[in-house]
Write a protein that holds these residues in place. Sequence first.
Motif, PDB file in Angstrom:
ATOM      1  N   GLY A 219       0.804  -1.216   0.000  1.00 28.63           N
ATOM      2  CA  GLY A 219       0.000   0.000   0.000  1.00 28.63           C
ATOM      3  C   GLY A 219       0.834   1.261   0.000  1.00 28.63           C
ATOM      4  O   GLY A 219       0.476   2.263  -0.635  1.00 28.63           O
ATOM      5  N   ALA A 220       1.971   1.227   0.726  1.00 28.92           N
ATOM      6  CA  ALA A 220       2.819   2.409   0.855  1.00 28.92           C
ATOM      7  C   ALA A 220       3.695   2.652  -0.369  1.00 28.92           C
ATOM      8  O   ALA A 220       4.354   3.691  -0.459  1.00 28.92           O
ATOM      9  CB  ALA A 220       3.701   2.285   2.098  1.00 28.92           C
ATOM     10  N   THR A 221       3.707   1.702  -1.313  1.00 26.29           N
ATOM     11  CA  THR A 221       4.528   1.881  -2.526  1.00 26.29           C
ATOM     12  C   THR A 221       3.646   1.785  -3.775  1.00 26.29           C
ATOM     13  O   THR A 221       3.243   2.797  -4.330  1.00 26.29           O
ATOM     14  CB  THR A 221       5.637   0.817  -2.580  1.00 26.29           C
ATOM     15  N   PHE A 222       3.314   0.571  -4.193  1.00 26.13           N
ATOM     16  CA  PHE A 222       2.536   0.395  -5.421  1.00 26.13           C
ATOM     17  C   PHE A 222       1.087   0.869  -5.265  1.00 26.13           C
ATOM     18  O   PHE A 222       0.516   1.451  -6.179  1.00 26.13           O
ATOM     19  CB  PHE A 222       2.529  -1.085  -5.836  1.00 26.13           C
ATOM     20  N   GLY A 223       0.497   0.605  -4.109  1.00 22.32           N
ATOM     21  CA  GLY A 223      -0.915   0.872  -3.930  1.00 22.32           C
ATOM     22  C   GLY A 223      -1.298   2.337  -3.927  1.00 22.32           C
ATOM     23  O   GLY A 223      -2.360   2.704  -4.415  1.00 22.32           O
ATOM     24  N   ILE A 224      -0.434   3.200  -3.355  1.00 24.84           N
ATOM     25  CA  ILE A 224      -0.806   4.613  -3.242  1.00 24.84           C
ATOM     26  C   ILE A 224       0.106   5.529  -4.055  1.00 24.84           C
ATOM     27  O   ILE A 224      -0.328   6.071  -5.073  1.00 24.84           O
ATOM     28  CB  ILE A 224      -0.872   5.045  -1.761  1.00 24.84           C
ATOM     29  N   PRO A 225       1.369   5.740  -3.655  1.00 20.83           N
ATOM     30  CA  PRO A 225       2.145   6.770  -4.363  1.00 20.83           C
ATOM     31  C   PRO A 225       2.365   6.486  -5.838  1.00 20.83           C
ATOM     32  O   PRO A 225       2.108   7.349  -6.683  1.00 20.83           O
ATOM     33  CB  PRO A 225       3.469   6.818  -3.580  1.00 20.83           C
ATOM     34  N   ILE A 226       2.822   5.296  -6.169  1.00 17.56           N
ATOM     35  CA  ILE A 226       3.116   4.985  -7.572  1.00 17.56           C
ATOM     36  C   ILE A 226       1.835   4.977  -8.403  1.00 17.56           C
ATOM     37  O   ILE A 226       1.748   5.597  -9.464  1.00 17.56           O
ATOM     38  CB  ILE A 226       3.850   3.630  -7.684  1.00 17.56           C
ATOM     39  N   SER A 227       0.801   4.287  -7.906  1.00 16.18           N
ATOM     40  CA  SER A 227      -0.449   4.180  -8.660  1.00 16.18           C
ATOM     41  C   SER A 227      -1.122   5.529  -8.855  1.00 16.18           C
ATOM     42  O   SER A 227      -1.596   5.851  -9.945  1.00 16.18           O
ATOM     43  CB  SER A 227      -1.413   3.228  -7.939  1.00 16.18           C
ATOM     44  N   TYR A 228      -1.166   6.342  -7.804  1.00 13.42           N
ATOM     45  CA  TYR A 228      -1.892   7.599  -7.922  1.00 13.42           C
ATOM     46  C   TYR A 228      -1.152   8.640  -8.739  1.00 13.42           C
ATOM     47  O   TYR A 228      -1.775   9.489  -9.382  1.00 13.42           O
ATOM     48  CB  TYR A 228      -2.263   8.124  -6.528  1.00 13.42           C
ATOM     49  N   VAL A 229       0.161   8.590  -8.726  1.00 12.17           N
ATOM     50  CA  VAL A 229       0.915   9.484  -9.612  1.00 12.17           C
ATOM     51  C   VAL A 229       0.606   9.133 -11.070  1.00 12.17           C
ATOM     52  O   VAL A 229       0.372  10.005 -11.907  1.00 12.17           O
ATOM     53  CB  VAL A 229       2.429   9.396  -9.331  1.00 12.17           C
ATOM     54  N   ILE A 230       0.605   7.818 -11.379  1.00 13.23           N
ATOM     55  CA  ILE A 230       0.247   7.387 -12.739  1.00 13.23           C
ATOM     56  C   ILE A 230      -1.173   7.818 -13.071  1.00 13.23           C
ATOM     57  O   ILE A 230      -1.444   8.382 -14.139  1.00 13.23           O
ATOM     58  CB  ILE A 230       0.377   5.852 -12.875  1.00 13.23           C
ATOM     59  N   TYR A 231      -2.101   7.585 -12.149  1.00 16.79           N
ATOM     60  CA  TYR A 231      -3.511   7.858 -12.396  1.00 16.79           C
ATOM     61  C   TYR A 231      -3.765   9.342 -12.666  1.00 16.79           C
ATOM     62  O   TYR A 231      -4.380   9.704 -13.676  1.00 16.79           O
ATOM     63  CB  TYR A 231      -4.325   7.397 -11.189  1.00 16.79           C
ATOM     64  N   TYR A 232      -3.287  10.210 -11.781  1.00 13.90           N
ATOM     65  CA  TYR A 232      -3.555  11.631 -11.956  1.00 13.90           C
ATOM     66  C   TYR A 232      -2.791  12.216 -13.144  1.00 13.90           C
ATOM     67  O   TYR A 232      -3.258  13.146 -13.788  1.00 13.90           O
ATOM     68  CB  TYR A 232      -3.221  12.409 -10.679  1.00 13.90           C
ATOM     69  N   THR A 233      -1.623  11.661 -13.434  1.00 14.54           N
ATOM     70  CA  THR A 233      -0.888  12.110 -14.616  1.00 14.54           C
ATOM     71  C   THR A 233      -1.684  11.799 -15.880  1.00 14.54           C
ATOM     72  O   THR A 233      -1.803  12.631 -16.787  1.00 14.54           O
ATOM     73  CB  THR A 233       0.493  11.432 -14.696  1.00 14.54           C
ATOM     74  N   LEU A 234      -2.274  10.601 -15.935  1.00 12.79           N
ATOM     75  CA  LEU A 234      -3.077  10.221 -17.085  1.00 12.79           C
ATOM     76  C   LEU A 234      -4.381  11.016 -17.159  1.00 12.79           C
ATOM     77  O   LEU A 234      -4.804  11.432 -18.241  1.00 12.79           O
ATOM     78  CB  LEU A 234      -3.389   8.720 -17.035  1.00 12.79           C
ATOM     79  N   VAL A 235      -5.010  11.239 -16.019  1.00 17.74           N
ATOM     80  CA  VAL A 235      -6.245  12.023 -16.002  1.00 17.74           C
ATOM     81  C   VAL A 235      -5.987  13.442 -16.497  1.00 17.74           C
ATOM     82  O   VAL A 235      -6.760  14.001 -17.277  1.00 17.74           O
ATOM     83  CB  VAL A 235      -6.842  12.059 -14.573  1.00 17.74           C
ATOM     84  N   ASN A 236      -4.880  14.028 -16.057  1.00 17.87           N
ATOM     85  CA  ASN A 236      -4.568  15.399 -16.451  1.00 17.87           C
ATOM     86  C   ASN A 236      -4.090  15.494 -17.896  1.00 17.87           C
ATOM     87  O   ASN A 236      -4.171  16.557 -18.516  1.00 17.87           O
ATOM     88  CB  ASN A 236      -3.503  15.980 -15.519  1.00 17.87           C
TER      89      ASN A 236
END
Length: 295
Positions: A219-236
């Motif tokens: 959760g502290a690596t793949f689940g939150i920081p890595i995944s959400y950076v990818i997600y918001y980068t793609l959304v934006n």
Amino acid sequence: MRNLFTKSNLALLLLVFFWGASWSVYKMTLLHMPPVLFAGIRALLGGLLLGAFVFAKRSEIRWRENWKKYVISSLFNSILFFGLQTVGLVYLPGGLFSVLVYFQPVLLGLFAWLWLGEYLAPVKIVGLLFGFVGIIIVSIDGLLVHISVIGVMLGLLTALCWALGTVYVKKVSRDINAFWMVSLQSIVGGSVLLGVGSMTESWSAIEWTIPTWIGIGYGATFGIPISYVIYYTLVNAGEASKVGSFTFLVPIIAVFIGTVFFGEPLTYTLLVGLLLVGLSIYLNSAEFPYFIKSG
């Protein structure tokens, strides 16, 4: 023909896998620790790790100017989303609960149309309706097979909070550094969840087993920081509704992992719901063969 293996598409596939696997990992971890404390620990650690990674760009935080935006995003994307998600997993199998949460792309498509002015083509409306029907069928599965009204309600509330949070992040994306948004919303949200968990749960109830460390570490690596950076980068980078529609694949992966590796039940209604969700993905992406605009 455009190249299928663009950076954007590969990033999206990684995101789908990271999130698909997370449901079973978190469900396993919840056998050994209370839900709110688990949500708080993984959110806070994930936010701190990402913050350390981008610390050199701390001047871009502009806290006095943007603190309200960080707080609002923390409320929807961390406190409510992680809190409801983790508590909900106590009541339903990870695969089934993930399908309910991924009602989010349907809501995201509607909210992006209402508040962001994104075009909602007729074929996408049909696709969203198929996704909606699929979620209803899965909800019936949750109510009749697993007899958990609370679990179904928590899944749908999680979807609502996530959709609202995503639209809000998209709306303020020009004013906020995406990395710091993920970091600070996780730090603020994780701190609040830890406070609530400390008052309502017991730290002594945590069993520091290997599954516990795996869940926290994931959760502290793949689940939150890595995944959400990818997600918001793609959304934006593209339209929020397009990115959201492709994440319908996440529950399919979650159900597969839960069934094969953790023995979660696979019912006929769940299969029908997944098929409708898959059809929704196809219809939502029919106009855009590779789902994301290459940059």
